[in-house]
Design a protein around this motif. Structure first.
Motif, PDB file in Angstrom:
ATOM      1  N   LEU A   1       0.812  -1.219   0.000  1.00 17.42           N
ATOM      2  CA  LEU A   1       0.000   0.000   0.000  1.00 17.42           C
ATOM      3  C   LEU A   1       0.847   1.272   0.000  1.00 17.42           C
ATOM      4  CD1 LEU A   1      -2.762   1.401   0.156  1.00 17.42           C
ATOM      5  CD2 LEU A   1      -2.726   1.033   2.633  1.00 17.42           C
ATOM      6  N   PRO A   2       1.928   1.351   0.791  1.00 18.64           N
ATOM      7  CA  PRO A   2       2.757   2.566   0.748  1.00 18.64           C
ATOM      8  C   PRO A   2       3.375   2.854  -0.610  1.00 18.64           C
ATOM      9  CG  PRO A   2       3.208   1.335   2.749  1.00 18.64           C
ATOM     10  CD  PRO A   2       2.339   0.466   1.891  1.00 18.64           C
ATOM     11  N   ILE A   3       3.485   1.844  -1.477  1.00 18.66           N
ATOM     12  CA  ILE A   3       3.972   2.111  -2.829  1.00 18.66           C
ATOM     13  C   ILE A   3       3.078   3.144  -3.501  1.00 18.66           C
ATOM     14  CG2 ILE A   3       4.297   1.090  -5.120  1.00 18.66           C
ATOM     15  CD1 ILE A   3       5.168  -1.460  -3.828  1.00 18.66           C
ATOM     16  N   VAL A   4       1.786   3.021  -3.264  1.00 19.27           N
ATOM     17  CA  VAL A   4       0.836   3.980  -3.820  1.00 19.27           C
ATOM     18  C   VAL A   4       0.854   5.272  -3.016  1.00 19.27           C
ATOM     19  CG1 VAL A   4      -1.597   4.402  -4.340  1.00 19.27           C
ATOM     20  CG2 VAL A   4      -0.627   2.125  -4.688  1.00 19.27           C
ATOM     21  N   LEU A   5       0.816   5.167  -1.694  1.00 15.99           N
ATOM     22  CA  LEU A   5       0.693   6.363  -0.859  1.00 15.99           C
ATOM     23  C   LEU A   5       1.898   7.279  -0.981  1.00 15.99           C
ATOM     24  CD1 LEU A   5      -0.911   4.889   2.399  1.00 15.99           C
ATOM     25  CD2 LEU A   5      -2.026   5.949   0.432  1.00 15.99           C
ATOM     26  N   THR A   6       3.109   6.704  -1.030  1.00 15.54           N
ATOM     27  CA  THR A   6       4.301   7.556  -1.131  1.00 15.54           C
ATOM     28  C   THR A   6       4.426   8.215  -2.497  1.00 15.54           C
ATOM     29  OG1 THR A   6       5.603   5.587  -1.701  1.00 15.54           O
ATOM     30  CG2 THR A   6       5.634   6.315   0.597  1.00 15.54           C
TER      31      THR A   6
END
Length: 342
Positions: free
Chosen positions: A29-34
């Motif tokens: 998920l952090p791949i998208v959020l960052t």
């Protein structure tokens, strides 16, 4: 005993696989959020999760995990009492947590009150719903419905990853992402109520004094121990949150990704073994209970240590891949965490 151990190992593997998928989805998920949120917004997102995870260590007081002790040794009417008591307690814990994380709490850190003040009621509402819905992480496994538990873990994790990613891509703002997070948590709470209604019925008695006192006495020592241990492990993050900017805290908090990884393995094994250990203890088979405990420890070590070694060696490309090169300051901290967790 060998047959029991083999059966429990299969259940632990099933639950462990589900938790691993959950972790992988939330890791991705952090791949998208960052890539869709600026560092300050991502830092606020991480700080919110730090606050909620800290409250999870304190306000629920291990009432839900105490079901591992009471449900395997109780008849159906008594099981319903313990479950109802737990749900009521978790509602109260959620209300206290909502206040603690809101702008109305004068003792809250300024960085945390800034998040609550800037995003309205969604922050305390999420804390309340998350605390209450967390009972679903325990109840089915405590009743040895491991297959059902595994399906729920994967389904809810996929839902959260997809909904939050889609919202972040569409809006590129934190506020809609928080509302999406609240919506997914509400679905989890509704699923908890459905589960209780289907298997136990939504009826009284809601509580019984003797049972509540017994449950509280059983849970309190573990609650105190868990809170002290958990707050100790999170102290460095709170120090970083108070000393660094929100954007710098985002980089520091990335290093803590290893701790949930190890916790997943521990919980997957413990949640499966605990009902059987409770049943053996109730019959006085302490040798069998300790044997299961030793087996659980060996399984956790077999799973966790290779992953910690991998994270230590490949910390640089791993952080670059998942969080982008903007967060490479987390590499040395990640390696320190890997050594500490070993």
């Amino acid at each position: 005993m060998n047959a029991i151990t083999a059966s429990l190992a299969r259940r632990a593997l099933s639950l462990g696989t589900a938790n691993a998928i959950d972790y992988a989805l939330q890791f991705l998920l952090p791949i998208v959020l960052t890539r869709t949120l600026d560092p300050a917004s991502f830092g606020q997102y991480r700080l919110l999760w730090l606050a909620v995870s800290t409250l999870m260590l304190i306000t629920p007081m291990c009432m839900a995990p105490s079901l591992y002790y009471f449900l395997p040794r109780s008849d159906r009417p008594t099981q319903r009492i313990y479950i109802n008591q737990t749900l009521l307690f978790m509602v109260g814990a959620g209300i206290v947590s909502a206040w603690a994380i809101s702008a109305w709490n004068p003792l809250a850190p300024s960085s945390l009150t800034g998040i609550a003040a800037g995003h309205g009621p969604v922050v305390p509402a999420f804390a309340l719903m998350w605390i209450f819905a967390s009972t679903l992480d325990v109840l089915p496994t405590a009743e040895e419905r491991v297959g059902w538990q595994a399906k729920v873990i994967v389904s809810l994790s996929a839902l959260r990853a997809v909904v939050l990613s889609a919202t972040a891509i569409a809006t590129r703002e934190l506020y809609p992402v928080l509302w999406a997070l609240l919506a997914v948590t509400t679905v989890k709470a509704a699923l908890l109520i459905y589960y209780v209604g289907r298997h136990h019925g939504l009826r009284g008695p809601l509580a019984r004094r003797a049972n509540f006192v017994a449950q509280l006495r059983q849970a309190a020592p573990f609650a105190l121990s868990g809170a002290l241990h958990g707050v100790r492990t999170q102290a460095d993050q709170w120090i970083a949150a108070s000393l660094f900017s929100v954007a710098m805290f985002a980089s520091f908090s990335i290093a803590t990704v290893l701790a949930p990884m190890v916790q997943i393995f521990r919980e997957s094994v413990n949640h499966v073994f605990l009902p059987s250990m409770s049943r053996l203890q109730s019959t006085g088979d302490f040798r069998g209970m300790l044997g299961l405990n030793n087996r659980a420890n060996a399984m956790v070590a077999l799973l966790a240590y290779p992953l910690l070694a991998f994270a230590f060696v490949f910390a640089d490309p791993l952080i670059t891949l998942v969080y982008t090169s903007a967060y490479l300051d987390a590499v040395p901290v990640l390696r320190i965490y890997a050594v500490a967790l070993v």
